[in-house]
Design a protein around this motif. Structure first.
Motif, PDB file in Angstrom:
ATOM      1  N   MET A   1      35.633  38.229  52.183  1.00  0.00           N
ATOM      2  CA  MET A   1      35.432  36.866  51.742  1.00  0.00           C
ATOM      3  C   MET A   1      35.186  35.999  52.964  1.00  0.00           C
ATOM      4  SD  MET A   1      38.180  34.233  49.996  1.00  0.00           S
ATOM      5  CE  MET A   1      39.477  34.386  51.183  1.00  0.00           C
ATOM      6  N   PRO A   2      34.168  35.155  52.941  1.00  0.00           N
ATOM      7  CA  PRO A   2      34.017  34.189  54.019  1.00  0.00           C
ATOM      8  C   PRO A   2      35.185  33.204  53.946  1.00  0.00           C
ATOM      9  CG  PRO A   2      32.078  34.213  52.584  1.00  0.00           C
ATOM     10  CD  PRO A   2      33.120  35.084  51.969  1.00  0.00           C
ATOM     11  N   THR A   3      35.886  32.989  55.025  1.00  0.00           N
ATOM     12  CA  THR A   3      37.010  32.050  55.012  1.00  0.00           C
ATOM     13  C   THR A   3      36.801  30.955  56.035  1.00  0.00           C
ATOM     14  OG1 THR A   3      38.259  33.357  56.596  1.00  0.00           O
ATOM     15  CG2 THR A   3      38.678  33.797  54.264  1.00  0.00           C
ATOM     16  N   ILE A   4      37.511  29.876  55.840  1.00  0.00           N
ATOM     17  CA  ILE A   4      37.469  28.735  56.750  1.00  0.00           C
ATOM     18  C   ILE A   4      38.823  28.694  57.432  1.00  0.00           C
ATOM     19  CG2 ILE A   4      37.219  26.233  56.905  1.00  0.00           C
ATOM     20  CD1 ILE A   4      35.588  26.448  54.236  1.00  0.00           C
ATOM     21  N   SER A   5      38.858  28.776  58.743  1.00  0.00           N
ATOM     22  CA  SER A   5      40.133  28.800  59.456  1.00  0.00           C
ATOM     23  C   SER A   5      40.687  27.392  59.651  1.00  0.00           C
ATOM     24  CB  SER A   5      39.963  29.496  60.800  1.00  0.00           C
ATOM     25  OG  SER A   5      39.069  28.778  61.608  1.00  0.00           O
ATOM     26  N   GLY A   6      41.976  27.320  59.925  1.00  0.00           N
ATOM     27  CA  GLY A   6      42.629  26.056  60.213  1.00  0.00           C
ATOM     28  C   GLY A   6      43.450  25.521  59.062  1.00  0.00           C
ATOM     29  N   PRO A  20      23.084  29.427  32.928  1.00  0.00           N
ATOM     30  CA  PRO A  20      23.498  28.785  31.683  1.00  0.00           C
ATOM     31  C   PRO A  20      25.015  28.589  31.631  1.00  0.00           C
ATOM     32  CG  PRO A  20      22.962  31.075  31.289  1.00  0.00           C
ATOM     33  CD  PRO A  20      22.591  30.781  32.723  1.00  0.00           C
ATOM     34  N   VAL A  21      25.467  27.799  30.663  1.00  0.00           N
ATOM     35  CA  VAL A  21      26.892  27.610  30.437  1.00  0.00           C
ATOM     36  C   VAL A  21      27.525  28.979  30.224  1.00  0.00           C
ATOM     37  CG1 VAL A  21      28.573  26.679  28.810  1.00  0.00           C
ATOM     38  CG2 VAL A  21      26.600  25.304  29.486  1.00  0.00           C
ATOM     39  N   GLY A  22      28.678  29.202  30.827  1.00  0.00           N
ATOM     40  CA  GLY A  22      29.374  30.477  30.684  1.00  0.00           C
ATOM     41  C   GLY A  22      29.876  30.969  32.023  1.00  0.00           C
ATOM     42  N   GLU A  23      30.032  32.279  32.127  1.00  0.00           N
ATOM     43  CA  GLU A  23      30.615  32.904  33.311  1.00  0.00           C
ATOM     44  C   GLU A  23      29.592  33.081  34.431  1.00  0.00           C
ATOM     45  OE1 GLU A  23      33.065  36.982  34.379  1.00  0.00           O
ATOM     46  OE2 GLU A  23      32.653  36.487  32.306  1.00  0.00           O
ATOM     47  N   GLY A  28      33.071  37.465  46.945  1.00  0.00           N
ATOM     48  CA  GLY A  28      34.300  37.129  47.659  1.00  0.00           C
ATOM     49  C   GLY A  28      35.478  37.569  46.832  1.00  0.00           C
ATOM     50  N   SER A  29      36.608  37.006  47.091  1.00  0.00           N
ATOM     51  CA  SER A  29      37.819  37.479  46.419  1.00  0.00           C
ATOM     52  C   SER A  29      38.465  36.406  45.556  1.00  0.00           C
ATOM     53  CB  SER A  29      38.811  38.000  47.455  1.00  0.00           C
ATOM     54  OG  SER A  29      39.150  36.965  48.357  1.00  0.00           O
ATOM     55  N   ILE A  59      38.486  28.982  37.178  1.00  0.00           N
ATOM     56  CA  ILE A  59      38.468  30.397  37.529  1.00  0.00           C
ATOM     57  C   ILE A  59      38.720  31.152  36.231  1.00  0.00           C
ATOM     58  CG2 ILE A  59      39.627  32.200  38.858  1.00  0.00           C
ATOM     59  CD1 ILE A  59      40.269  29.984  40.949  1.00  0.00           C
ATOM     60  N   THR A  60      37.903  32.147  35.963  1.00  0.00           N
ATOM     61  CA  THR A  60      37.991  32.867  34.697  1.00  0.00           C
ATOM     62  C   THR A  60      39.381  33.493  34.550  1.00  0.00           C
ATOM     63  OG1 THR A  60      35.629  33.331  34.887  1.00  0.00           O
ATOM     64  CG2 THR A  60      36.867  34.597  33.245  1.00  0.00           C
ATOM     65  N   PRO A  61      40.140  33.073  33.529  1.00  0.00           N
ATOM     66  CA  PRO A  61      41.500  33.585  33.355  1.00  0.00           C
ATOM     67  C   PRO A  61      41.530  35.103  33.176  1.00  0.00           C
ATOM     68  CG  PRO A  61      41.107  31.710  31.902  1.00  0.00           C
ATOM     69  CD  PRO A  61      39.782  32.102  32.503  1.00  0.00           C
ATOM     70  N   GLY A  62      42.444  35.745  33.888  1.00  0.00           N
ATOM     71  CA  GLY A  62      42.638  37.174  33.750  1.00  0.00           C
ATOM     72  C   GLY A  62      41.537  38.047  34.314  1.00  0.00           C
ATOM     73  N   LYS A  63      40.611  37.422  35.044  1.00  0.00           N
ATOM     74  CA  LYS A  63      39.489  38.191  35.573  1.00  0.00           C
ATOM     75  C   LYS A  63      39.164  37.683  36.973  1.00  0.00           C
ATOM     76  CE  LYS A  63      34.822  39.599  34.438  1.00  0.00           C
ATOM     77  NZ  LYS A  63      33.727  39.501  33.489  1.00  0.00           N
ATOM     78  N   GLY A  64      39.066  38.572  37.934  1.00  0.00           N
ATOM     79  CA  GLY A  64      38.706  38.181  39.287  1.00  0.00           C
ATOM     80  C   GLY A  64      37.203  38.134  39.467  1.00  0.00           C
ATOM     81  N   GLY A  65      36.769  37.393  40.478  1.00  0.00           N
ATOM     82  CA  GLY A  65      35.365  37.391  40.865  1.00  0.00           C
ATOM     83  C   GLY A  65      34.444  36.530  40.047  1.00  0.00           C
ATOM     84  N   SER A  66      35.002  35.598  39.269  1.00  0.00           N
ATOM     85  CA  SER A  66      34.102  34.749  38.484  1.00  0.00           C
ATOM     86  C   SER A  66      34.733  33.403  38.149  1.00  0.00           C
ATOM     87  CB  SER A  66      33.662  35.463  37.204  1.00  0.00           C
ATOM     88  OG  SER A  66      34.741  35.605  36.320  1.00  0.00           O
ATOM     89  N   ILE A  67      33.846  32.451  37.863  1.00  0.00           N
ATOM     90  CA  ILE A  67      34.241  31.139  37.364  1.00  0.00           C
ATOM     91  C   ILE A  67      33.512  30.924  36.044  1.00  0.00           C
ATOM     92  CG2 ILE A  67      34.772  30.122  39.615  1.00  0.00           C
ATOM     93  CD1 ILE A  67      31.993  28.837  39.639  1.00  0.00           C
ATOM     94  N   THR A  68      34.050  30.036  35.223  1.00  0.00           N
ATOM     95  CA  THR A  68      33.442  29.761  33.923  1.00  0.00           C
ATOM     96  C   THR A  68      33.103  28.283  33.818  1.00  0.00           C
ATOM     97  OG1 THR A  68      34.661  31.579  32.917  1.00  0.00           O
ATOM     98  CG2 THR A  68      33.765  29.926  31.431  1.00  0.00           C
ATOM     99  N   ASN A  69      31.876  28.022  33.397  1.00  0.00           N
ATOM    100  CA  ASN A  69      31.344  26.670  33.212  1.00  0.00           C
ATOM    101  C   ASN A  69      31.382  26.367  31.715  1.00  0.00           C
ATOM    102  OD1 ASN A  69      29.647  24.446  32.822  1.00  0.00           O
ATOM    103  ND2 ASN A  69      27.971  25.275  33.997  1.00  0.00           N
TER     104      ASN A  69
END
Length: 87
Positions: A1-6, A20-23, A28-29, A59-69
């Motif tokens: 995952m690209p991270t920002i330090s500090g 479209p609307v949805g996942e 990244g992580s 953040i998609t509940p119960g699922k990593g690696g995705s967001i939901t619109n």
């Protein structure tokens, strides 16, 4: 995952294609339990424009690696996603 330090916790970011609307898959992580800090819709133009649409995403509940619109079709644009991990 690209991270920002500090920061006291790791912060990740990704630029992904809109859609479209949805996942939406986020490289990244990003995972359930992290904090979604912002989602910006970037539209091509001269100059490109941005709109903060964080409130429309989670953040998609119960699922990593995705967001939901839940509201806006962002097809043809890009999404800049910023989150803090719960490590």
């Amino acid at each position: 995952m690209p991270t920002i330090s500090g920061f006291s916790t790791p912060v990740g970011c990704a630029m992904i294609a809109g859609g479209p609307v949805g996942e939406h898959i986020v490289p990244g992580s990003i995972r359930d339990g992290d904090t979604l800090l912002s989602v910006e819709h970037i539209t091509d133009g001269t100059p490109p424009t941005r709109a903060d649409i964080t409130a429309e995403f989670s953040i998609t509940p119960g699922k990593g690696g995705s967001i939901t619109n839940t509201t806006t079709d962002t097809t043809g644009g890009f999404l800049h996603v910023l989150w803090s991990t719960s490590e």
